[in-house]
Motif scaffolding. Sequence first.
Motif, PDB file in Angstrom:
ATOM      1  N   ASP C   3      23.785  19.563  35.466  1.00 59.91           N
ATOM      2  CA  ASP C   3      22.522  19.055  36.775  1.00 59.91           C
ATOM      3  C   ASP C   3      21.554  19.295  35.870  1.00 59.91           C
ATOM      4  N   ARG C   5      18.201  18.143  36.920  1.00 60.97           N
ATOM      5  CA  ARG C   5      17.067  17.493  38.230  1.00 60.97           C
ATOM      6  C   ARG C   5      16.094  18.686  37.524  1.00 60.97           C
ATOM      7  N   ILE C   6      14.970  18.727  37.411  1.00 61.79           N
ATOM      8  CA  ILE C   6      13.951  19.205  37.077  1.00 61.79           C
ATOM      9  C   ILE C   6      13.002  19.847  38.442  1.00 61.79           C
ATOM     10  N   TRP C   7      12.737  20.927  37.647  1.00 59.13           N
ATOM     11  CA  TRP C   7      11.979  21.486  39.227  1.00 59.13           C
ATOM     12  C   TRP C   7      10.674  22.634  38.744  1.00 59.13           C
ATOM     13  N   PRO C   9       7.451  24.222  39.163  1.00 59.87           N
ATOM     14  CA  PRO C   9       6.911  25.282  40.081  1.00 59.87           C
ATOM     15  C   PRO C   9       6.152  24.327  40.748  1.00 59.87           C
ATOM     16  N   PRO C  10       5.731  25.172  42.803  1.00 65.77           N
ATOM     17  CA  PRO C  10       4.838  24.594  42.585  1.00 65.77           C
ATOM     18  C   PRO C  10       3.274  25.009  42.924  1.00 65.77           C
TER      19      PRO C  10
END
Lengths: 270, 273, 263
Positions: C3, C5-7, C9-10
């Motif tokens: 995977d 996809r990068i995330w 932090p908000p």
Amino acid sequence: MLKITDLVKEYPNGLRALKGVTLTIADPGVVAVIGPSGAGKSTLIRCINRLVDPTSGRVVLDDMDVTALGRRDLRKARRRMGMIFQEYNLVERLTVMENVLSGRLGYVSFWQAWRRRYPPQDVAAAFDLLDRVGLDGRENTRADALSGGQRQRVGIARALMQRPDLLLVDEPTASLDPKTARQIMRILVELAHELGTPALVNIHDVHLAQSFADRVIGLCDGEVVFDGGPADLTAEALTAIYGEEDWSATIRPADEDDENGENAAVAEAV
Amino acid sequence: MTGTDLTPADLTGPRVWKRFTPRQSLVRFLWYLGCVALFAWSLSHLEIPWFYFLDAHEQAADLLTRMFPPHWDYGAEILDPLLETIHIATLGTIVTYFIALPVAFLAARNTTPNGVTWLIGRFLLVASRSVNTVVWALIFVAIFGPGPVAGIWAVAFRSIGFMGKLIAEAIEEIDQGTVEAIEATGASRMKVLLIGVLPQVLPVIYGTTVYRWDINIRESTVLGLVGAGGIGIELYSAINQFQWADVSVILGGILIVVLISEFVSAGVRARIT
Amino acid sequence: MADTRIWRPPALIESPALRHGLTLAVILYLVWSIGGLDIDWGRVSQGLPRAGRMFERMFPPNFERWELLVRGVVESLEMALVSSLVGMIIAVPIGLCAAGNMVPKPVYLAARAIIVVTRTFHEVIWALFFVKIVGFGPLAGVLTLIVASVSFISKMLAEDIENMNMGQVEAVRATGASFPKILLYAVTPQILPRYLGVAIYRLDANIRHSTVVGIVGGGGIGMTLTATFKRYDYDFSLAILLTIIALVFLGEFFSSWVRGRLR
Ligand SMILES: Nc1ncnc2c1ncn2[C@@H]1O[C@H](COP(=O)(O)OP(=O)(O)O)[C@@H](O)[C@H]1O
Ligand SMILES: [Mg+2]
């Protein structure tokens, strides 16, 4: 393998919620614990990861005596047990992804937790799990903006993020409408089977238990009164667990309305 | 006597209605009496020299006439002290923010490690709140010498109790289920506080910080009286030198600064919640 | 399947420009404010050893002159009591006039102006003025605390009156009752419990504030405390401070007990 021996819990007010429960869960699969409310179902599950400290008896998970652990070792043991709650118990003001990643808190440093810098493989696993529970694309939604069914999906993903050896599930569907309840149970059961993780699921809905469980344990007044397959749940067995009642309407063939599968679950979530 | 009681009206008189039973009336009367007696005793015991009152209105009127017209040119000189007042309040609030948070976690029953730490937390909060900012300033002037540093610490030490108390109350009201869920993942106590507790009380923390900042602006206006910096120094010396036209300018400056800070604080708080 | 996809932090603040701008602004403010303050760093750096010496002299607290202490405490309590009661009475007409739903606009504005001005200026400033007018001593302190109490109680009262149930007022007005009768029958019953609660709270606040008016000569334990600081009598200072803490604690306890029973 989970082995519970002579487990007794007496609350400070003198109430004996468990009166010597002995049971073994050796195989992967879903074990439903049914019983009237107040039977001690929640107490049993919470004694296993010691959110409640048992009064006496032993809980052994793969040769590790959970009841004898100190605080530090207890935390290590808890990492191996994922828990799912009736009221979801998400951190409402954090996003879906932060909630799911909190399942890895036992493995990251305080600084990483503070900065939300989880290892890339954890983030990738979280994305996979979100896909699996039908929440792809919702990772940045705040938990307080989700519906009940969606919250429970996050709850499931958080528990599975721990890659647990055992799932402890306390009334996962009791706050949901019947249709969502079935979807949630289906997701839970499929994932448990797929990952080969044994799951102990408290349920008050006999019909749900019958449709989804591989094994059913009946608890009444702090004692195990039934232990068998879902097909063995006869009217006599139900009477032993819940007391006298006309059970003919409750007992139905196990796979009656199982036709709307994963797709419907995803459709509801998005 | 039979069960049907038909006592003629002319024997019992017209039915009367009273708000209170005699007993209630008596209790109320005793309460009033007690308050008045306490008041009278306190007043007499204070030994107030009433003859001062005789010309108080003249004195006040005299003061007011001397204050007008204000010495407007003096306005330019108080800009720096007013700014210093704002800085003291702001920096003091920032310092508070970092100290009040851990103390609040100590003083909240559900996050404190044990009974002893809870007592310590509670004592710190009560001690901080009981001692007035100006008294704290006295102490810090003795430590750091006169100047704004003493003022900043005075503001901070008084605010710890205020913010800590409100935050601790918010912590005690959080959803305990969330905390259990985080504990169940095997997270350490600090991480439970960080992920399970902190997000739940964050709005309260921001709100009380801004609210306290607004109060601190007002408090900082008098710190100069004990030498802890800000506009109070100018005010004190102007009053002592009977420069009443200057005093009115200073009071005007304080009025503007305090009103603006109140406005800002209310606006920010309305946006947070 | 890896995977990719990068995330992220908000962030607390969504827009990067605003976020970095604010961070920069905060840093600039800190540099500017700390740099601009008139700080004698040499003197400040002696702070820790000085604090140490001060603590040495504070311990153990010295209760030998307890008669002086008791006299100051009693005077503070009396000042708090008298000013709370007087303030409670004067606050009623002002609070009523400051309620937008009860009086004509000009009256409302005048009452609000009184509240704003009295609230804006710190007690110590009021005390300074009263000391100039009536001289040193508890009278100046009492007058100060009266001003503070009136300001506080009338503001609370006005808010309560504005938030009360107007239906009851209309019902009483519909019987043809005059304004005073409306006050008596429709307003008072709705407001009284909270008004008493606020007054009790103010009594407790006045106990706390009575310690500060003394610093500029307004009487009470604060005056005793200031004197000890001037004479470096730190062990007596600590004794007084501990007494004040105990007093405030008891006052708060008493006040919340009474307010609990009022409900
Ligand atoms: N914290 C507690 N203190 C005292 N009694 C409790 C507590 N928690 C549960 N009980 C009691 O223990 C019994 C079993 O409760 P529980 O395990 O929650 O049952 P179930 O989950 O099957 O409804 C009930 O009679 C309940 O009232
Ligand atoms: Mg339960």
